[in-house]
Design a protein around this motif. Structure first.
Motif, short mmCIF file in Angstrom:
data_model
loop_
_atom_site.label_atom_id
_atom_site.label_comp_id
_atom_site.label_asym_id
_atom_site.label_seq_id
_atom_site.Cartn_x
_atom_site.Cartn_y
_atom_site.Cartn_z
N ARG A 1 26.90 -25.36 42.05
CA ARG A 1 27.04 -27.27 41.84
C ARG A 1 28.17 -28.04 41.65
NH1 ARG A 1 21.17 -25.15 41.17
NH2 ARG A 1 21.50 -25.41 38.41
N GLU A 2 28.68 -27.45 40.55
CA GLU A 2 30.18 -27.83 39.95
C GLU A 2 31.21 -28.11 40.89
OE1 GLU A 2 30.85 -29.49 36.86
OE2 GLU A 2 29.03 -28.43 36.54
N LEU A 3 30.87 -27.18 42.13
CA LEU A 3 31.28 -27.87 43.04
C LEU A 3 31.62 -29.07 44.06
CD1 LEU A 3 31.63 -24.19 45.15
CD2 LEU A 3 33.66 -24.90 43.83
N LEU A 4 30.26 -29.33 43.45
CA LEU A 4 30.27 -31.20 44.46
C LEU A 4 30.68 -31.99 43.81
CD1 LEU A 4 26.30 -29.93 44.90
CD2 LEU A 4 28.36 -29.84 46.89
N THR A 5 31.34 -32.13 42.73
CA THR A 5 31.75 -32.82 41.31
C THR A 5 33.02 -32.74 41.29
OG1 THR A 5 29.88 -31.88 40.23
CG2 THR A 5 31.43 -33.49 39.09
N GLU A 6 33.05 -34.90 41.57
CA GLU A 6 34.79 -34.09 41.16
C GLU A 6 35.40 -34.79 39.98
OE1 GLU A 6 36.39 -35.45 43.41
OE2 GLU A 6 35.57 -36.23 45.55
#
Length: 335
Positions: free
Chosen positions: A327-332
């Motif tokens: 889910r961190e991949l979705l964070t800028e």
């Protein structure tokens, strides 16, 4: 020697984790090997051992009298490469990593000396600060540059392949197989896939070769044997990947201590040893931003390297943590 579990056993946040330590025969064999190897180097075990058990490692501190202590570590099958890698690194880049006393690569066992004060302890005591973080990252980056020629030999040691070219397929597998991902998260990650492939291609085009990514570099993963010098250790999460992916965990640890404002200083310190390698300063900063995001894939993979059955009947081990990193991949990124 005896085979009763010592009184000093630390299970941290994992009181029910299953490790080989619970097997009396394994425990006796492992400790006998560690004490025999210590004795071969003039180190006689004396005193109570202390044990740290986690789903990803068994760590035993063995006092050796006036010489301090040695540390026995057993890695799970997925991280068994760590013992051989630690020994090889000590030969490839002497003085930058902790040199093992002995290793047994086929079992993932290692015995290491005490490395001195942890960087984290120096920070907690107030005798180190942000300039030391900067210097730690500079030294780590120089080490990564020195290791670029050894990537093929790391393959032979079994270090996992996290090269940029392989990341899109690794991402696909992780998203498809992780049962802890909610349906909405899985759909959002799948929509991200074309962008992720472009990030990988852009990062590869920067021209910085793959090297060793510690994948869990923070203030508890280096010793400070003397002011201004760092020794790096604990390679169980390592992968062969774009070196800049290492910045992710280190920067998050420093941000937790000092706030987001510290990140530009740390970024510039880490990138300093990479200047003059071809990319412009702006291209290096852009590459670091991309690697910050893509480094989450290596972190998600590392949570699959636990002892078999480590989490009992709670489902495949590490999936919740793996899902969190995906889910961190979705964070800028903040840099």
């Amino acid at each position: 020697m005896g085979c009763e579990e010592p009184a000093a056993v630390d299970r941290g946040r994992y009181p029910d984790a299953v490790t080989p330590w619970e097997d009396e025969e394994w425990r006796e064999t492992a400790l006998a090997w560690a004490e025999r190897e210590a004795a071969a180097h003039g180190l006689r075990a004396a005193g109570r051992r202390t044990v740290r058990l986690r789903p990803w490692s068994v760590l035993v501190r063995i006092p050796v009298g006036e010489r301090g202590a040695v540390w026995f570590k057993a890695a799970p099958p997925g991280g068994a490469f760590e013992a051989g890698l630690a020994e090889a690194l000590a030969d490839w880049i002497p003085g930058r990593v902790l040199r093992p006393v002995a290793v047994l690569p086929e079992r993932g066992w290692s015995l290491t000396p005490d490395g001195g004060p942890l960087f984290r302890d120096a920070l907690d005591r107030g005798v180190a600060g942000v300039p030391d973080w900067e210097e730690m990252l500079r030294q780590y980056a120089r080490m990564q540059r020195a290791l670029i020629p050894f990537a093929g030999r790391m393959d032979a040691l079994g270090v996992p392949d996290g090269r940029v070219a392989a990341l899109p397929e690794t991402f696909d597998r992780l998203v498809d197989e992780n049962a802890a991902l909610e349906g909405a998260d899985r759909r959002e990650l799948r929509r991200l896939r074309p962008r992720l492939a472009r990030w990988c291609a852009e990062l590869a085009d920067t021209g910085i070769p793959d090297s060793l990514d510690h994948s869990d570099l923070h203030d508890g993963q280096s010793f400070v044997p003397e002011p201004g010098r760092f020794l790096f250790f604990d390679w169980g999460d390592a992968v062969i990947s774009h070196p800049f992916c290492s910045f992710l965990v280190a920067a998050r640890a420093a941000r937790a201590r000092y706030g987001t404002g510290v990140l530009p200083r740390l970024r510039d310190a880490y990138l300093e040893p990479w200047t003059g390698t071809g990319p412009t300063d702006a291209e290096l900063r852009r590459a670091l931003t991309l690697a910050w995001r893509l480094g989450a894939i290596g972190r998600a993979c590392s949570w699959g390297r636990l002892f078999p059955g480590a989490c009992g009947g709670a489902g495949p081990p590490g999936e919740e943590e793996g899902a969190r990193w995906l889910r961190e991949l979705l964070t800028e990124p903040p840099v």
